[in-house]
Design an enzyme around this catalytic site. Structure first.
Site, short mmCIF file in Angstrom:
data_model
loop_
_atom_site.label_atom_id
_atom_site.label_comp_id
_atom_site.label_asym_id
_atom_site.label_seq_id
_atom_site.Cartn_x
_atom_site.Cartn_y
_atom_site.Cartn_z
N ARG A 184 0.84 -1.20 0.00
CA ARG A 184 0.00 0.00 0.00
C ARG A 184 0.88 1.26 0.00
NH1 ARG A 184 -4.41 -0.16 4.60
NH2 ARG A 184 -5.09 1.66 3.42
N CYS A 241 -1.39 6.61 8.37
CA CYS A 241 -1.67 5.32 7.73
C CYS A 241 -2.69 5.57 6.63
CB CYS A 241 -2.15 4.30 8.76
SG CYS A 241 -3.58 4.85 9.71
#
Length: 284
Positions: A184, A241
Site C-alpha cells: 500500500r 496510515c
C-alpha cells in the site's frame, strides 16, 4: 495500580469483573463493516461492550464546507466524550481495549481516550487469542454500564493537519511514518487505496512489525531501538496510515518503548490523496 499502555491476559483476568473497569471490544474489518459486531455477538470477553469504529469512533467524512476529511476522521470531541460516559467511563475508570487483530483497532481506541484526556487505558496484549490461550472464556451476554461522569480534560496527545504536512514538505522538520503494509505504501494495492502511494518523504513502518509471532508486542528495548533509528526525536515525528487507525499502533509501540510526543495525522492517506493538488510519491 493503573495500566496506560499494555495489559496481559493474566492481569486482566484478575480484574475482569471489577466495577471500576470498562472493557471495550474493538474488533473490525475494513472490508466488512458488520464483522466486528458479528464477532462480538458470537463471543466476547465478559463485561465487554462493543465499540464501533465507523459509528462511534469516527466522525463525519466531510466538514461543513463539504471537504473530505478521510475515511475515519475523529468525531467531535463533545460527541466522543458523551460516548465514553455512556460506556460508563469516569475520571478514575481503568479502560481496557482489545481486538483479535494484533491491536490494530484497539490501539486506535487507546489513542482516542488519550486524545480525550484519559490516561488510564491499556490494550490487551495479544487480544482475544491471548485471552483464550490463558484458559479464559468468552461470553455471549451483552454488557452495559451506568452512565459515567468523565470530565473534559486537556488532551494527552498531539495531532497535525494536512496543511501542517504540506508545510513540512518545505522545511522537513518532521519525520512522517506510514503504518500501512509495504504494498500500500508503494501504491500497489488498489483495493484499499484507489489512489496509490504515500506522502513524499514518508518512511514506512508496517504496524505488524511491532509484534512478535504470537501477536503480542515486542519487548520495549527492541521497539525503542527500531524507532530511534527511524525517527530521531519522537516529538518531531508524525504517524499516519490509510485513515488514522493503524498509525495509532505505531504510537502505542512508541509509548511502550518510552518514546513519547509523536503526533497523529488523523486524516492520513485517505484525506491527503483526495486533493489532487497535494503531491504524492510511489515506490520505496
Amino acid at each position: 495500580m493503573t495500566y496506560t499502555t499494555l495489559i496481559s491476559a493474566a492481569e486482566l483476568a484478575e480484574h475482569i469483573f471489577d466495577p471500576n473497569w470498562v472493557i471495550l471490544d474493538c474488533r473490525h474489518d475494513l472490508t466488512n463493516p458488520d464483522a466486528g459486531r458479528n464477532a462480538y455477538d458470537e463471543g466476547h470477553l465478559p463485561n465487554a461492550q462493543f465499540a464501533d469504529l465507523d459509528d462511534e469512533l469516527a466522525g463525519s467524512k466531510t466538514d461543513a464546507a463539504g471537504k473530505f476529511r478521510g475515511r475515519h476522521p475523529l468525531p467531535e470531541r463533545a460527541d466522543f466524550l458523551d460516548t465514553l460516559r455512556r460506556w460508563g467511563i469516569s475520571d478514575d475508570t481503568q479502560v481496557v481495549t482489545y481486538d483479535a487483530h494484533g491491536g490494530m483497532f484497539a490501539a486506535r481506541v487507546w489513542w482516542m481516550l488519550r486524545w480525550a484526556g484519559h490516561a488510564n487505558v491499556a490494550v490487551l496484549d495479544g487480544g482475544v487469542p491471548a485471552w483464550l490461550a490463558h484458559g479464559m472464556f468468552l461470553s455471549v451476554e451483552p454488557s452495559s454500564r451506568t452512565m459515567g461522569s468523565l470530565s473534559d480534560r486537556p488532551s494527552l496527545v498531539a495531532t497535525v493537519t494536512a496543511d501542517d504536512l504540506l508545510k513540512n514538505l518545505e522545511d522537513r522538520k518532521r519525520t512522517i511514518v506510514d503504518a500501512r503494509a509495504p504494498d500500500r505504501f508503494r501504491g500497489e494495492n488498489e483495493t484499499l487505496d484507489p489512489v496509490g502511494g504515500h506522502i513524499p518523504g514518508a518512511k514506512n513502518r508496517f504496524f505488524k512489525d511491532n509484534l512478535q509471532a504470537d501477536g503480542r508486542f515486542k519487548p520495549a528495548t527492541e521497539l525503542r531501538a527500531t524507532f530511534e533509528q527511524l525517527i530521531g526525536k519522537p516529538e518531531d515525528a508524525v504517524m499516519q496510515c490509510g485513515s488514522g487507525v493503524t498509525a495509532c499502533h505505531n504510537l502505542l509501540a512508541m509509548e511502550v518503548a518510552g518514546l513519547q510526543g509523536a503526533a497523529l495525522y488523523p486524516g492520513s492517506w485517505s484525506e491527503w490523496c483526495a486533493d489532487p493538488s497535494r503531491p504524492t510519491a510511489t515506490g520505496e
